[in-house]
Scaffold this motif. Structure first.
Motif, PDB file in Angstrom:
ATOM      1  N   MET A   1       9.761   6.941   8.996  1.00  0.00           N
ATOM      2  CA  MET A   1      10.897   6.247   9.317  1.00  0.00           C
ATOM      3  C   MET A   1      10.476   4.650   9.237  1.00  0.00           C
ATOM      4  O   MET A   1      11.176   3.983   8.997  1.00  0.00           O
ATOM      5  N   GLY A   2       9.018   4.370   9.432  1.00  0.00           N
ATOM      6  CA  GLY A   2       8.576   3.040   9.791  1.00  0.00           C
ATOM      7  C   GLY A   2       8.241   2.385   8.469  1.00  0.00           C
ATOM      8  O   GLY A   2       7.895   1.219   8.318  1.00  0.00           O
ATOM      9  N   THR A   3       8.272   3.066   7.154  1.00  0.00           N
ATOM     10  CA  THR A   3       7.602   2.711   5.917  1.00  0.00           C
ATOM     11  C   THR A   3       8.730   2.778   4.989  1.00  0.00           C
ATOM     12  O   THR A   3       9.441   3.827   5.094  1.00  0.00           O
ATOM     13  N   PRO A   4       8.600   2.114   3.826  1.00  0.00           N
ATOM     14  CA  PRO A   4       9.651   1.979   2.740  1.00  0.00           C
ATOM     15  C   PRO A   4       9.180   3.294   2.113  1.00  0.00           C
ATOM     16  O   PRO A   4       8.206   3.893   1.719  1.00  0.00           O
TER      17      PRO A   4
ATOM     18  N   GLY B   1       8.352  13.237  -1.805  1.00  0.00           N
ATOM     19  CA  GLY B   1       8.439  11.974  -1.202  1.00  0.00           C
ATOM     20  C   GLY B   1       9.697  11.857  -0.938  1.00  0.00           C
ATOM     21  O   GLY B   1      10.050  11.615   0.314  1.00  0.00           O
ATOM     22  N   LEU B   2      10.789  12.186  -1.525  1.00  0.00           N
ATOM     23  CA  LEU B   2      12.073  12.001  -1.478  1.00  0.00           C
ATOM     24  C   LEU B   2      12.603  13.106  -0.252  1.00  0.00           C
ATOM     25  O   LEU B   2      13.299  12.750   0.833  1.00  0.00           O
ATOM     26  N   GLY B   3      11.988  14.198  -0.415  1.00  0.00           N
ATOM     27  CA  GLY B   3      12.342  15.511   0.585  1.00  0.00           C
ATOM     28  C   GLY B   3      11.757  14.948   1.957  1.00  0.00           C
ATOM     29  O   GLY B   3      12.395  15.237   3.037  1.00  0.00           O
TER      30      GLY B   3
ATOM     31  N   VAL C   1       4.276  15.811  15.117  1.00  0.00           N
ATOM     32  CA  VAL C   1       5.580  15.882  14.329  1.00  0.00           C
ATOM     33  C   VAL C   1       6.173  14.665  14.865  1.00  0.00           C
ATOM     34  O   VAL C   1       6.880  13.944  13.603  1.00  0.00           O
ATOM     35  N   ARG C   2       6.458  14.054  15.998  1.00  0.00           N
ATOM     36  CA  ARG C   2       6.668  12.751  16.129  1.00  0.00           C
ATOM     37  C   ARG C   2       6.065  11.453  15.425  1.00  0.00           C
ATOM     38  O   ARG C   2       6.870  10.665  15.101  1.00  0.00           O
ATOM     39  N   LEU C   3       4.918  11.701  15.374  1.00  0.00           N
ATOM     40  CA  LEU C   3       4.011  10.608  14.756  1.00  0.00           C
ATOM     41  C   LEU C   3       4.373  10.818  13.467  1.00  0.00           C
ATOM     42  O   LEU C   3       4.601   9.585  12.695  1.00  0.00           O
ATOM     43  N   PHE C   4       4.512  11.974  12.587  1.00  0.00           N
ATOM     44  CA  PHE C   4       4.857  11.999  11.235  1.00  0.00           C
ATOM     45  C   PHE C   4       6.115  11.130  11.138  1.00  0.00           C
ATOM     46  O   PHE C   4       6.345  10.536  10.126  1.00  0.00           O
ATOM     47  N   ALA C   5       7.079  11.641  11.975  1.00  0.00           N
ATOM     48  CA  ALA C   5       8.578  11.159  11.762  1.00  0.00           C
ATOM     49  C   ALA C   5       8.543   9.406  11.967  1.00  0.00           C
ATOM     50  O   ALA C   5       9.177   9.016  11.188  1.00  0.00           O
ATOM     51  N   TRP C   6       7.746   9.081  12.969  1.00  0.00           N
ATOM     52  CA  TRP C   6       7.869   7.538  13.181  1.00  0.00           C
ATOM     53  C   TRP C   6       7.182   6.882  11.756  1.00  0.00           C
ATOM     54  O   TRP C   6       7.815   5.810  11.485  1.00  0.00           O
ATOM     55  N   LEU C   7       6.073   7.541  11.191  1.00  0.00           N
ATOM     56  CA  LEU C   7       5.456   6.897  10.177  1.00  0.00           C
ATOM     57  C   LEU C   7       6.578   6.987   8.843  1.00  0.00           C
ATOM     58  O   LEU C   7       6.609   5.883   8.169  1.00  0.00           O
TER      59      LEU C   7
ATOM     60  N   LEU D   1       9.411   3.457  -1.273  1.00  0.00           N
ATOM     61  CA  LEU D   1       8.597   3.362  -2.182  1.00  0.00           C
ATOM     62  C   LEU D   1       7.182   3.351  -2.129  1.00  0.00           C
ATOM     63  O   LEU D   1       6.396   3.934  -3.084  1.00  0.00           O
ATOM     64  N   LEU D   2       6.791   2.880  -0.965  1.00  0.00           N
ATOM     65  CA  LEU D   2       5.439   2.785  -0.579  1.00  0.00           C
ATOM     66  C   LEU D   2       4.865   4.357  -0.370  1.00  0.00           C
ATOM     67  O   LEU D   2       3.993   4.941  -0.580  1.00  0.00           O
ATOM     68  N   GLN D   3       5.771   5.185   0.206  1.00  0.00           N
ATOM     69  CA  GLN D   3       5.585   6.636   0.404  1.00  0.00           C
ATOM     70  C   GLN D   3       5.169   7.029  -0.854  1.00  0.00           C
ATOM     71  O   GLN D   3       4.225   8.099  -0.990  1.00  0.00           O
ATOM     72  N   LEU D   4       5.983   6.866  -2.003  1.00  0.00           N
ATOM     73  CA  LEU D   4       5.856   7.631  -3.164  1.00  0.00           C
ATOM     74  C   LEU D   4       4.597   7.114  -3.959  1.00  0.00           C
ATOM     75  O   LEU D   4       3.941   7.896  -4.571  1.00  0.00           O
ATOM     76  N   PHE D   5       4.360   5.844  -3.546  1.00  0.00           N
ATOM     77  CA  PHE D   5       2.901   5.378  -3.994  1.00  0.00           C
ATOM     78  C   PHE D   5       1.797   6.014  -3.638  1.00  0.00           C
ATOM     79  O   PHE D   5       0.668   6.557  -4.169  1.00  0.00           O
ATOM     80  N   LEU D   6       1.873   6.475  -2.032  1.00  0.00           N
ATOM     81  CA  LEU D   6       0.837   7.004  -1.539  1.00  0.00           C
ATOM     82  C   LEU D   6       0.499   8.544  -1.899  1.00  0.00           C
ATOM     83  O   LEU D   6      -0.449   8.896  -2.222  1.00  0.00           O
ATOM     84  N   ILE D   7       1.695   9.058  -2.113  1.00  0.00           N
ATOM     85  CA  ILE D   7       1.689  10.553  -2.502  1.00  0.00           C
ATOM     86  C   ILE D   7       1.233  10.543  -4.074  1.00  0.00           C
ATOM     87  O   ILE D   7       0.288  11.383  -4.348  1.00  0.00           O
ATOM     88  N   TYR D   8       1.631   9.860  -4.850  1.00  0.00           N
ATOM     89  CA  TYR D   8       1.361   9.929  -6.110  1.00  0.00           C
ATOM     90  C   TYR D   8      -0.040   9.393  -6.745  1.00  0.00           C
ATOM     91  O   TYR D   8      -0.799   9.881  -7.061  1.00  0.00           O
ATOM     92  N   PHE D   9      -0.324   7.954  -6.265  1.00  0.00           N
ATOM     93  CA  PHE D   9      -1.628   7.418  -6.693  1.00  0.00           C
ATOM     94  C   PHE D   9      -2.320   7.359  -5.323  1.00  0.00           C
ATOM     95  O   PHE D   9      -3.616   7.373  -5.908  1.00  0.00           O
TER      96      PHE D   9
END
Length: 219
Positions: A64-67, A95-97, A56-62, A69-77
């Motif tokens: 918090m440490g990435t934009p 992504g937003l949640g 869980v801490r690793l998940f939160a760190w990832l 927009l990039l997270q949305l791209f990773l989830i969708y594309f």
């Protein structure tokens, strides 16, 4: 120099209204995910076993440490490349949640830590299980104290929801861009979109203030 001409906006009022509706749906759904996810992540970090806390801490760190927009791209594309095809709206909500859940988790964790440990001990002495103690005693008290900063995150989430336009969700910015592509009048439609976001923000702030007053009244 060509001046502003807002007469081009009314024919696209229905399209912009559609954007407002989908922005509202996206914000409400992602806010629910971020709040519930924040509680779950905070409880996992504070009270979970070690084999749950560290992932869980690793998940939160990832997150918090990435934009975002990039997270949305990773989830969708990105996920579609491994066989997980998620609709754009669902990807935006996830992504937003999740992005705001990790920030809410920090706030909720501070709220949980501020609750007097004697509250839990008293609940256990009355025969409540650990889960019942968290659900009925600890978490409600923590939520009372963290409502203002959580509310600030929800306002930020509303404004950041504009980013999901890049994955094709027909929210307010996306619908404004569609109108611009037909009229070639970007300034007028972006001004109208900004005004509509401001109205949504005022409505959300009013709702949060009312909720905070109701929460305070129950203490």
């Amino acid at each position: 120099m060509e001046g502003l001409d807002f007469s081009v906006v009314p024919p696209y009022a229905g399209l912009l209204l559609q954007g407002v509706i989908w922005t509202t749906v996206l914000t409400v759904a992602a806010s629910a995910v971020s709040f519930a996810g924040g509680i779950a992540l905070a409880l996992a970090v504070m009270y979970g076993p070690w084999f749950l806390r560290y992932p869980v801490r690793l998940f939160a760190w990832l997150f918090m440490g990435t934009p975002l927009l990039l997270q949305l791209f990773l989830i969708y594309f990105g996920l579609v490349q491994i066989g997980i095809d998620i609709p754009a709206l669902v990807a935006g909500i996830i992504g937003l949640g999740l992005h705001f859940a990790v920030y809410n988790a920090d706030i909720i964790r501070a709220g949980l830590a501020a609750v007097d440990p004697g509250q839990n001990e008293g609940a256990r002495s009355l025969g409540l299980s650990r889960f019942q103690s968290f659900r009925h005693i600890i978490v409600p008290q923590a939520v009372h104290s963290v409502m203002p900063p959580i509310g600030n995150n929800l306002i930020a989430l509303l404004k950041e929801s504009a980013l999901v336009s890049v994955i094709g969700v027909a929210e307010l910015v996306h619908t404004a861009q569609l109108a611009i592509s037909e009229t070639y009048r970007p300034f007028e439609f972006y001004i109208v979109a900004a005004a509509l976001y401001y109205v949504l923000n005022l409505i959300l702030e009013a709702g949060l203030r009312r909720l905070e007053r109701r929460v305070e009244a129950t203490r």
